[in-house]
Design a protein around this motif. Structure first.
Motif, PDB file in Angstrom:
ATOM      1  N   ASP A   1      34.800  42.753  41.977  1.00 44.98           N
ATOM      2  CA  ASP A   1      35.616  42.511  40.783  1.00 44.98           C
ATOM      3  C   ASP A   1      37.042  43.011  40.992  1.00 44.98           C
ATOM      4  O   ASP A   1      38.015  42.299  40.719  1.00 44.98           O
ATOM      5  CB  ASP A   1      35.030  43.246  39.568  1.00 44.98           C
TER       6      ASP A   1
ATOM      7  N   TYR B   1      34.160  33.297  35.390  1.00 48.10           N
ATOM      8  CA  TYR B   1      34.816  34.450  36.024  1.00 48.10           C
ATOM      9  C   TYR B   1      36.070  34.034  36.782  1.00 48.10           C
ATOM     10  O   TYR B   1      37.087  34.727  36.750  1.00 48.10           O
ATOM     11  CB  TYR B   1      33.775  35.065  36.951  1.00 48.10           C
TER      12      TYR B   1
ATOM     13  N   SER C   1      33.378  39.841  33.972  1.00 50.55           N
ATOM     14  CA  SER C   1      33.166  40.577  35.217  1.00 50.55           C
ATOM     15  C   SER C   1      31.702  40.549  35.650  1.00 50.55           C
ATOM     16  O   SER C   1      30.780  40.467  34.829  1.00 50.55           O
ATOM     17  CB  SER C   1      33.629  42.022  35.066  1.00 50.55           C
TER      18      SER C   1
END
Length: 446
Positions: free
Chosen positions: A354, A422, A433
């Motif tokens: 992420d 995402y 996330s």
């Protein structure tokens, strides 16, 4: 012998010294640098460098530093980098310039944390070191101050375009730092008598006509109201065209912007948001913490009740699961050099992924067709594999990737649908996330 490098440390405010002093071209360089090294070794004390970093790291000594400068020397310049292996951290670059440029000692010195300079005696020793350097190597202007506050001040351009700032330099007093050395030309511009009568903690005329000015006894206390008043008084005195109340109001606003804010992030995304906060510029950190304290990511809806799961519609589910594993390996191949933990396929590696995509601004930088064709399938498969390995999930294969599910407890999750959302934008990396979906799936697995 591992040096503490600032970019590897958790962000914290630092004391930064910028110093550019003239060298005497008629004196041999080893003799010319002796006063610099002598003052460093006499006054640095608890933050003294112990490592010199070049082609290899060696223990600090003055002969080793000189050898490094000789080995790095080119026709016009040489540079040495000095660090510490123990707290506090130090990053120090010493660059020397040679003709045809004006011979110059160009120093950038940063010590973390700034709180290390909360003691008066330690700050006095730092000032004495700078005084010794400025007495030997005449400066136009040198300063030491909080790095975060320096960033808020607009240094070093102070609102000028880059070309103008480079041409004019510090041609007038744009800012007064905790510690300042004003060169003779700047002193004459202000007026020597006015300069020497500045209301400040310490004002001293140096033998070469420069003036050393320290606004407050300790550097770490720069943001206190008393220190800000002293800073504003000194600035208004040196620049009578500026209004004291306006200067003080601006300084107080900067102090407010730097005042610590306690992180209270949404628990499902706290690991990711903490990484993001640590990556932003020092002067922006508290504002970013306050912003993230108010941030509530959308609740993941990429799931169905287990009883509503779409049945497998592939004849070879084993082959399909091997395909998902291969897709996940594509993400490993893409990120392994920059995100080593991607090999582990753990919940923690999801946060690392992420953060990497956010830091790289991946959805903005790369072409949409490549993101949709390659990145989204790889990310979805990787997320699904982590759900399988760590939450006991089971793949439910479907012809359409976005319909492919992972059964965890009483829910089926749609990792490819999550990956598609995402990768829509940089903000989507936070809103959708991988970290958050895993945390929610973990809570509902029973």
């Amino acid at each position: 012998m591992k040096a503490l490098e600032l970019h590897d440390l958790k962000a914290d405010d630092r004391l930064r010294l910028t110093f550019k002093g003239a060298l005497n071209p008629r004196v041999a360089l080893n003799r010319e640098l002796k006063p610099f090294i002598r003052a460093l070794e006499e006054y640095a004390d608890e933050w003294m460098p112990d490592v010199i970093s070049g082609k290899k790291q060696v223990q600090y000594s003055s002969p080793a530093l000189w050898k490094e400068l000789e080995e790095q020397r080119s026709e016009r310049t040489t540079v040495g980098y000095l660090y510490r292996t123990k707290w506090p951290a130090l990053e120090m670059s010493l660059r020397l310039w040679f003709p045809p440029r004006p011979p110059e000692l160009d120093l950038m010195l940063t010590v973390q944390p700034l709180s290390f300079f909360a003691e008066t005696e330690r700050c006095q020793r730092f000032v004495e070191m700078v005084r010794a350097w400025a007495s030997c190597y005449p400066v136009t202007y040198a300063a030491a101050h909080s790095q975060a506050d320096d960033q808020l001040s607009g240094a070093p351009d102070f609102g000028r375009d880059e070309k103008t700032a480079r041409r004019d330099g510090f041609d007038k007093i744009y800012e007064v730092s905790w510690l300042n050395v004003f060169g003779p030309k700047l002193v004459e511009t202000v007026g020597r008598e006015r300069m020497l009568s500045t209301p400040a903690h310490r004002v001293e005329e140096l033998p070469n006509g420069s003036v050393l000015l320290v606004t407050w006894p300790t550097a770490a206390d720069f943001a206190s109201d008393e220190a800000r008043e002293a800073q504003a008084r000194a600035h208004a005195h040196l620049r009578p065209d500026l209004d004291f109340d306006t200067l003080l109001r601006t300084l107080r606003e900067r102090s407010a912007a730097l005042a610590p804010v306690e992180p209270r992030f949404h628990p499902d995304v706290a690991p990711l948001l903490s990484r993001v906060v640590d990556s932003v510029a020092l002067h922006e950190r508290q504002r970013k913490i306050a912003e993230f304290n108010a941030y509530q990511p959308p609740e993941p809806d990429e799931w169905l009740p287990a009883g509503s799961a779409l049945p497998p519609d592939l004849d070879a589910p084993v082959r399909a699961r091997a395909h998902y594993s291969d897709l996940a390996e594509h993400l490993v191949a893409l990120l392994h050099s920059k995100v080593p933990s991607v090999f582990d396929a753990t919940p923690e590696s999801l946060t690392d992924v992420d953060f990497h995509f956010w830091q790289e601004e991946f959805p903005r930088i790369f072409e949409r067709k490549h993101i949709n064709a390659h990145a989204v399938p790889a990310i979805g498969a990787y997320l699904g594999e982590v759900l399988v390995r760590h939450l006991g999930g089971q793949w439910i294969p479907r012809r359409k990737l976005e319909e492919t599910q992972v059964l965890v407890g009483r829910r089926v999750w749609l990792p490819f649908l999550r990956a598609s959302r995402y990768m829509r934008s940089c903000q989507s990396l936070l809103d959708f996330s991988l970290t958050q979906l895993y945390r929610v799936a973990e809570r509902h697995r029973a």
